[in-house]
Design an enzyme around this catalytic site. Structure first.
Site, PDB file in Angstrom:
ATOM      1  N   GLU A   1       0.866  -1.192   0.000  1.00  0.00           N
ATOM      2  CA  GLU A   1       0.000   0.000   0.000  1.00  0.00           C
ATOM      3  C   GLU A   1       0.896   1.233   0.000  1.00  0.00           C
ATOM      4  OE1 GLU A   1      -2.935   0.047   3.246  1.00  0.00           O
ATOM      5  OE2 GLU A   1      -2.700   2.215   3.420  1.00  0.00           O
TER       6      GLU A   1
ATOM      7  N   GLU B   1      -2.493  11.967   3.215  1.00  0.00           N
ATOM      8  CA  GLU B   1      -3.254  11.498   4.372  1.00  0.00           C
ATOM      9  C   GLU B   1      -2.995  12.444   5.539  1.00  0.00           C
ATOM     10  OE1 GLU B   1      -2.410   7.452   5.513  1.00  0.00           O
ATOM     11  OE2 GLU B   1      -4.422   7.188   6.341  1.00  0.00           O
TER      12      GLU B   1
END
Ligand SMILES: *[C@@H]1O[C@H](CO)[C@@H](O)[C@H](O)[C@H]1NC(C)=O
Ligand SMILES: *[C@@H]1O[C@H](CO)[C@@H](O)[C@H](O)[C@H]1NC(C)=O
Ligand SMILES: *[C@@H]1O[C@H](CO)[C@@H](O)[C@H](O)[C@H]1NC(C)=O
Ligand SMILES: *[C@@H]1O[C@H](CO)[C@@H](O)[C@H](O)[C@H]1NC(C)=O
Length: 344
Positions: free
Chosen positions: A134, A139
């Site tokens: 990932e 974020e």
């Protein structure tokens, strides 16, 4: 002799094509959403969220397009419910229909969700997590004014190299946790390897020096910019170009990372990881979550209990729909480029 000449000519042609980045997919305007599936399952990260289907999202105005004053291609809007009192606030989570192996991803972001309780992300994830890995590109939680880029992988992938106290001459951010392995015994569960951007990053193009914000409300005030993710066998680099400093090769649609002179905010590289063995068949994901495993657990530490006067993230998100009117993404486009012939 003639055979050798032929081979050299063929090799030269291949090299020329291979070096230039070609557009593979562009998500923008009214067709932005056609390249994505809508994830409708319960949130695997335990957030106070209910992810809507496309059929529900459009009439409830969770998604749409927003016209631009200059008549450029309308921006894609991904918002959240800002009217209902509910313990599972409606939102969307999109997964690209296509998956990628090595890519240059340019996300032209005009606005990102931000604020106490909000946990937005742009990321790439593969099947059979974590073995195919990932990449978290953008974020941020609880309105923190900085981006954190992270890789999550299986065992035996760590960021090494010329790093001292988290700092490296290669990138402007700070490496907070070096082991990308989600089960690393020396880090908290699922921390992965994370690089935190400076709140106010600075770089120089030509003789101009620019200070800019990498996330949150200050990012929105500068009308965002472009997050560029370069994923090769050598690892992953994440660059941010604020709206006023987008390199001309990107604006003209012919991106050439080798010409970028500013420092990336994050670089995941070094001999501690075979990146091709740990990152495979990744799909792009965009979502806005609330509370859950990250924003919920750092609610107090991030100052939100104090600033809102509410003890828990879940209570605040359930009872204050109007607080989430500005918790939306606006994308001018997301483009995926490749300089390799085979991509799937
Ligand atoms: C593609 O670009 C990357 C990064 O600029 C470079 O390392 C790689 O060699 C290029 N691949 C080809 C086939 O040209
Ligand atoms: C490591 O970084 C320092 C500056 O932080 C630099 O002086 C040195 O040359 C670098 N070493 C290598 C091997 O890149
Ligand atoms: C970033 O810079 C702005 C403008 O100079 C300043 O107001 C703000 O406090 C800075 N943010 C941080 C977190 O240092
Ligand atoms: C920066 O460069 C531009 C173009 O090269 C020039 O016009 C300008 O005067 C320079 N500014 C400074 C402060 O040196």
């Amino acid at each position: 002799m003639s055979f050798i000449k032929f081979s050299i000519a063929a090799l030269a042609a291949t090299t020329t094509v291979g070096n230039a980045y070609q557009l593979v997919d562009k998500f923008s305007g009214p067709t932005f959403f056609d390249g994505f599936d809508f994830f409708e399952d319960a949130d695997p990260t335990h957030g106070s969220v209910a992810y809507a289907s496309r059929l529900t999202a459009a009439p409830s105005k969770l998604i749409g397009v927003v016209l631009n004053a200059d008549n450029s291609t309308p921006s894609a809007y991904l918002g959240v419910d800002a009217t209902t009192i509910t313990s599972k606030r409606p939102s969307v989570r999109l997964t690209s229909k296509k998956s990628y192996n090595h890519a240059l991803v340019l996300a032209d972001i005009k606005h990102m969700p931000s604020g106490c309780g909000v946990w937005p992300a742009i990321w790439m994830t593969g099947p059979d997590w974590p073995s195919n890995g990932e990449i978290d590109i953008v974020e941020q939680v609880n309105g923190n004014p900085y981006n954190i880029a992270t890789l999550h992988t299986s065992a035996n992938c760590a960021i090494t190299g010329n790093i001292s106290s988290g700092h490296s001459p290669l990138f402007s951010g700070t490496l907070e946790t070096p082991d990308c392995d989600v089960n690393s015994p020396s880090q908290s569960k699922n921390a992965g390897c994370g690089i935190r951007a400076p709140a106010n990053d600075t770089f120089t193009i030509g003789n101009e020096s620019c200070i800019h914000s990498t996330a949150g409300s200050a990012f929105n005030a500068q009308l965002g910019g472009i997050y560029a993710t370069l994923w090769t066998s050598a690892g992953v680099s994440i660059y941010f170009f604020p709206r006023d400093y987008i390199p001309s090769d990107i604006s003209s649609g012919n991106p050439d990372p080798s010409s970028w002179t500013s420092k990336p905010q994050a670089v995941f590289s070094g001999n501690g990881c075979n990146f091709d063995a740990h990152l495979k068949d990744l799909q792009l994901v965009i979502n806005t979550d609330f509370c859950g495993d990250w924003a919920g657990t750092t609610w107090e530490a991030d100052g939100c209990a104090a600033s809102t006067g509410v003890a828990t993230c879940a209570e605040y998100v359930a009872d204050n729909p109007k607080a989430f009117e500005t918790a939306y993404w606006l994308f001018n486009s997301i483009s995926v480029f490749s300089n390799e012939t085979a991509t799937d």
